[in-house]
Enzyme design. Sequence first.
Site, PDB file in Angstrom:
ATOM      1  N   GLU A  35       1.030  -1.019   0.139  1.00  0.00           N
ATOM      2  CA  GLU A  35       0.013   0.064   0.165  1.00  0.00           C
ATOM      3  C   GLU A  35       0.993   1.302  -0.074  1.00  0.00           C
ATOM      4  O   GLU A  35       1.396   1.088   0.768  1.00  0.00           O
ATOM      5  CB  GLU A  35      -0.995   0.053   1.352  1.00  0.00           C
ATOM      6  CG  GLU A  35      -2.540   0.462   0.662  1.00  0.00           C
ATOM      7  CD  GLU A  35      -3.073  -0.506   0.467  1.00  0.00           C
ATOM      8  OE1 GLU A  35      -3.605   0.301  -1.235  1.00  0.00           O
ATOM      9  OE2 GLU A  35      -3.324  -1.548   0.123  1.00  0.00           O
ATOM     10  N   HIS A  36       0.661   2.282  -1.142  1.00  0.00           N
ATOM     11  CA  HIS A  36       1.820   3.473  -1.404  1.00  0.00           C
ATOM     12  C   HIS A  36       2.623   3.078  -1.197  1.00  0.00           C
ATOM     13  O   HIS A  36       3.391   4.212  -0.898  1.00  0.00           O
ATOM     14  CB  HIS A  36       1.444   3.955   0.088  1.00  0.00           C
ATOM     15  CG  HIS A  36      -0.390   5.254   0.540  1.00  0.00           C
ATOM     16  ND1 HIS A  36      -0.409   5.857  -0.317  1.00  0.00           N
ATOM     17  CD2 HIS A  36      -1.466   4.380   1.354  1.00  0.00           C
ATOM     18  CE1 HIS A  36      -1.808   6.445   0.393  1.00  0.00           C
ATOM     19  NE2 HIS A  36      -2.379   5.649   1.049  1.00  0.00           N
ATOM     20  N   THR A  37       2.459   2.554  -2.232  1.00  0.00           N
ATOM     21  CA  THR A  37       4.194   2.153  -2.484  1.00  0.00           C
ATOM     22  C   THR A  37       4.259   2.000  -4.334  1.00  0.00           C
ATOM     23  O   THR A  37       5.229   2.091  -4.748  1.00  0.00           O
ATOM     24  CB  THR A  37       4.349   0.145  -3.168  1.00  0.00           C
ATOM     25  OG1 THR A  37       3.020  -0.587  -2.922  1.00  0.00           O
ATOM     26  CG2 THR A  37       4.499  -0.233  -1.391  1.00  0.00           C
ATOM     27  N   GLY A 122     -16.211   5.346  -3.921  1.00  0.00           N
ATOM     28  CA  GLY A 122     -16.343   6.097  -3.028  1.00  0.00           C
ATOM     29  C   GLY A 122     -15.473   5.100  -1.672  1.00  0.00           C
ATOM     30  O   GLY A 122     -15.315   5.384  -0.192  1.00  0.00           O
ATOM     31  N   ALA A 123     -15.879   3.696  -1.510  1.00  0.00           N
ATOM     32  CA  ALA A 123     -15.039   2.861  -0.660  1.00  0.00           C
ATOM     33  C   ALA A 123     -13.875   2.048  -0.937  1.00  0.00           C
ATOM     34  O   ALA A 123     -13.317   1.561  -0.106  1.00  0.00           O
ATOM     35  CB  ALA A 123     -16.296   1.449  -0.949  1.00  0.00           C
ATOM     36  N   LEU A 125     -11.912   0.500  -3.106  1.00  0.00           N
ATOM     37  CA  LEU A 125     -12.757  -0.890  -4.517  1.00  0.00           C
ATOM     38  C   LEU A 125     -12.398  -0.469  -6.221  1.00  0.00           C
ATOM     39  O   LEU A 125     -12.003  -1.271  -6.783  1.00  0.00           O
ATOM     40  CB  LEU A 125     -12.925  -1.103  -4.350  1.00  0.00           C
ATOM     41  CG  LEU A 125     -13.714  -1.855  -2.564  1.00  0.00           C
ATOM     42  CD1 LEU A 125     -15.569  -2.843  -2.239  1.00  0.00           C
ATOM     43  CD2 LEU A 125     -12.949  -2.846  -1.973  1.00  0.00           C
ATOM     44  N   SER A 128     -12.978   4.086  -9.921  1.00  0.00           N
ATOM     45  CA  SER A 128     -13.214   4.854 -11.091  1.00  0.00           C
ATOM     46  C   SER A 128     -12.070   4.542 -12.053  1.00  0.00           C
ATOM     47  O   SER A 128     -12.502   4.220 -13.296  1.00  0.00           O
ATOM     48  CB  SER A 128     -12.597   6.229 -10.834  1.00  0.00           C
ATOM     49  OG  SER A 128     -11.570   5.706  -9.914  1.00  0.00           O
ATOM     50  N   ASP A 172      -4.453   0.533 -10.592  1.00  0.00           N
ATOM     51  CA  ASP A 172      -6.069   0.487 -10.008  1.00  0.00           C
ATOM     52  C   ASP A 172      -5.998   0.055 -11.470  1.00  0.00           C
ATOM     53  O   ASP A 172      -6.843  -0.653 -11.837  1.00  0.00           O
ATOM     54  CB  ASP A 172      -6.370   1.095  -9.127  1.00  0.00           C
ATOM     55  CG  ASP A 172      -6.168   1.412  -8.117  1.00  0.00           C
ATOM     56  OD1 ASP A 172      -5.364   1.416  -7.463  1.00  0.00           O
ATOM     57  OD2 ASP A 172      -7.130   2.962  -7.611  1.00  0.00           O
TER      58      ASP A 172
HETATM   59  C1  GLA Z   1      -5.050   4.883  -4.262  1.00  0.00           C
HETATM   60  C2  GLA Z   1      -4.454   4.674  -5.647  1.00  0.00           C
HETATM   61  C3  GLA Z   1      -3.369   3.572  -6.268  1.00  0.00           C
HETATM   62  C4  GLA Z   1      -2.448   3.432  -4.936  1.00  0.00           C
HETATM   63  C5  GLA Z   1      -3.362   3.673  -3.225  1.00  0.00           C
HETATM   64  C6  GLA Z   1      -2.679   2.966  -2.587  1.00  0.00           C
HETATM   65  O1  GLA Z   1      -5.971   2.989  -4.293  1.00  0.00           O
HETATM   66  O2  GLA Z   1      -5.339   4.861  -6.557  1.00  0.00           O
HETATM   67  O3  GLA Z   1      -2.684   3.824  -6.849  1.00  0.00           O
HETATM   68  O4  GLA Z   1      -1.733   4.276  -4.530  1.00  0.00           O
HETATM   69  O5  GLA Z   1      -4.481   4.200  -2.885  1.00  0.00           O
HETATM   70  O6  GLA Z   1      -1.486   2.282  -2.493  1.00  0.00           O
END
Ligand code: GLA
Length: 382
Positions: A35-37, A122-123, A125, A128, A172
């Site tokens: 996450e956030h990588t 907005g959850a 998942l 978008s 995503d």
């Molecule tokens: C959102 C962003 C992704 C990712 C995550 C965190 O979902 O769209 O690109 O950065 O946050 O891991």
Amino acid sequence: MPITPQDLAEHFARRFGEQPRWIVRSPGRVNLIGEHTDYNDGFVLPLAIDRAIWIALRPRDDRRVVVHSIDFEQSGEFSLENLSAGKAGWIEYVKGTAWSLEEAGFQTVGWEGVLVGDVPVGAGLSSSAALEMATARAFAAAGKLQWDPTGMAKLGQRAENEWIGVNCGIMDQLVSAAGRADHALLIDCRTLHTEPVRLPDGVAVVVLDTSTRRGLVDSAYNERRAQCESAAEFFQVPALRDVELEMFEQLSSGLDETTHRRALHVITENDRTLQAAEAMRRGEVCALGVLMNKSHASLCDDYEVSSDALNAMVESALAHDACYGARMTGAGFGGCAVALIDAEAAESFVRSTAAAYQEKTGHSPALYVCQATNGAEIVEGE
Ligand code: GLA
């Protein structure tokens, strides 16, 4: 899904007087770990889920795109000749994807269709990204464009960054485009190499929606990105992906306290993600669960993107014996957590976790056991 592809085809037929030429589907996602990588050129391990967006469509012989959203009970349309941004709303994702395809030199053609989805908006998942990839799939079908999942994911990301104005990474869109049934996808966000990793037998992945939604996510997200960039600059590397833990320990004392913790999360999370993929390959579900728990702690303490509701959800999930691990998933501050559990106990897990969470927070959560599915595809038509 609120309606089946057959219902969607009927809806199309009522509106347009014939059967659709194609039905395309593009999934939402849940991230197991990493996450956030992604915007640090690092590693992520998401899966495409059985919550998706469907479009039934037929080509037009002019250059207009006309779409009716069943969920929003609203129609939108635009010409491919002069694309210009309008008021925020679902049609902008369709338009932005068209713009991105055009910018990349694809010959787009007009089409008309109906759109429906069951990815909660907005959850966290990725509704978008699912819409962007469903749109790209629709344009590819109508215009006979080559479907390259990675290339299309990059175009979807560009639409999100430049048309919608959300500065997201590639995770995503790429998993929505390239997911694989029964597998998670290990993505190297620098090379965009993807490797499907089979979900171990006997486990289930459960999405735990806290029913909380936070504003200001975008500004906090951009702030985290900026902190990561300044940390990479400090280490004189292109991205935090290039900093090993040992290097970090030797050199990081010059970083301010907050940036230090942000970088520590990213560096350890990259490591955990690679370890998690390895644990999955070996079927070591307990080890995988431990890594997920560590990821949550790091997101909570060092990256500071969790929330009371997410923490309460993770605690509630871990209180059940069948739970191997649980963590917040997605950008954070609200939305969903994810848990890895013993599949046999799914029903009891869902019941008791929902009750424990509700008791702690007063919110009514939504929990779903999800299946890993394929990425964007044509489900009917050729
Ligand atoms: C959102 C962003 C992704 C990712 C995550 C965190 O979902 O769209 O690109 O950065 O946050 O891991």
